[in-house]
Design a protein around this motif. Structure first.
Motif, PDB file in Angstrom:
ATOM      1  N   VAL A 292    -127.925  48.586  36.722  1.00 31.89           N
ATOM      2  CA  VAL A 292    -127.481  47.139  35.976  1.00 31.89           C
ATOM      3  C   VAL A 292    -126.943  46.022  37.122  1.00 31.89           C
ATOM      4  N   MET A 293    -126.879  45.029  36.818  1.00 33.66           N
ATOM      5  CA  MET A 293    -126.305  44.080  37.865  1.00 33.66           C
ATOM      6  C   MET A 293    -124.831  43.402  37.355  1.00 33.66           C
ATOM      7  N   TYR A 294    -123.905  43.848  38.392  1.00 32.33           N
ATOM      8  CA  TYR A 294    -122.459  43.725  38.400  1.00 32.33           C
ATOM      9  C   TYR A 294    -122.349  42.289  38.476  1.00 32.33           C
ATOM     10  N   VAL A 295    -121.486  41.771  37.574  1.00 27.57           N
ATOM     11  CA  VAL A 295    -121.034  40.305  37.936  1.00 27.57           C
ATOM     12  C   VAL A 295    -119.458  40.111  37.881  1.00 27.57           C
ATOM     13  N   GLN A 296    -118.873  39.357  38.508  1.00 30.99           N
ATOM     14  CA  GLN A 296    -117.616  39.028  38.524  1.00 30.99           C
ATOM     15  C   GLN A 296    -117.336  37.725  37.530  1.00 30.99           C
ATOM     16  N   ALA A 297    -116.390  37.790  36.660  1.00 26.24           N
ATOM     17  CA  ALA A 297    -115.996  36.852  35.427  1.00 26.24           C
ATOM     18  C   ALA A 297    -115.714  35.622  36.454  1.00 26.24           C
ATOM     19  N   GLY A 298    -116.240  34.205  36.237  1.00 23.73           N
ATOM     20  CA  GLY A 298    -115.674  33.254  36.757  1.00 23.73           C
ATOM     21  C   GLY A 298    -116.412  32.752  38.062  1.00 23.73           C
TER      22      GLY A 298
END
Length: 249
Positions: free
Chosen positions: A87-93
């Motif tokens: 999966v591709m992890y993304v940081q909110a904002g």
């Protein structure tokens, strides 16, 4: 020490679920997901998938506590053949989160969009969304909430069936809340399987040593169908227990 493993592991909380996997491969089921692209705004959906973690056994103790004491480890070669992907992890904002969010809005901006009749471009973006997860967010498991849980520590790999195999690719989670709703929706996927062969198995993880003979019997009873005598003999040496992992590794 390696940060990842040569295998990926699927964990489950019940002995019956692991028995079912060994006898009948992985059944595909919808899973509810929540993604924060902005700090206070979320997107919710449910999509068909099977999830695995890419964590060495020596570091798996915390994962067992959250996702269950039963599991099956399969080779990375199997994962690649079956077209799984991390999966591709993304940081909110973040800027990336904002870009993905805007792309999703373009998919969904059509009023009363029919998710089972979307265009190829919409399908491609929706498929990307199915592989996105927050780097860090609250984790809800068994009625408990772990604040600011770092999902990236799981190094998740995910299998999601194609549009041709499973339509719709995602649904509104409002329609996937009660046990009756889940049973009705997942019934549509009853013929879908993520398959593996005995040689693909690296570990069979059970909760305690007293269950070993039961699982050996399961493999032997399935011998004519899936597991040969040599397969059973080999897999007997690959059974490990959560008790061992917690105390010895």
């Amino acid at each position: 020490m390696a940060l990842s493993s040569n295998s990926i592991i699927h964990f489950t909380s019940t002995v019956d679920a692991l028995k079912g996997i060994l006898q009948d491969n992985f059944k595909i089921k919808y899973c509810a997901e929540t993604i924060f692209f902005e700090l206070e705004k979320e997107i919710k959906y449910a999509a068909p998938m099977v999830s695995f973690c890419d964590i060495p056994l020596s570091q798996i103790k915390d994962h067992i506590g959250k996702y269950g004491a039963y599991g099956i480890g399969l080779t990375k070669e199997w994962a690649q053949r079956q077209r799984l992907n991390p999966v591709m992890y993304v940081q909110a904002g973040s800027f990336l989160a904002k870009s993905i969010q805007e792309s999703y809005r373009n998919i969904a901006k059509v009023k009363n969009v029919e998710w089972d009749k979307i265009s190829s471009d919409q399908r491609n973006w929706l498929n990307i969304l199915r592989y996105v997860k927050n780097y860090e967010a609250d984790l809800s498991r068994g009625g408990e909430v772990v604040k600011n849980y770092r999902f990236s520590d799981e190094r998740e790999w995910r299998y999601t069936p194609s549009y041709e195999e499973c339509n719709p690719m995602a649904i509104n989670p409002v329609a996937y809340q009660t046990e009756e709703q889940k049973k009705r929706i997942n019934k549509k996927l009853s013929n879908l399987r993520l398959e593996f062969e005995p040689n693909d198995i690296k570990y069979i993880i059970i909760e305690r040593e007293s269950e070993i003979s039961e699982f050996v019997d399961i493999l032997k009873k399935s011998k004519g169908n899936k597991y040969s005598y040599n397969d059973v003999e080999r897999l007997m040496t690959r059974i490990i227990t959560s008790e061992q992992i917690k105390t010895d590794l």
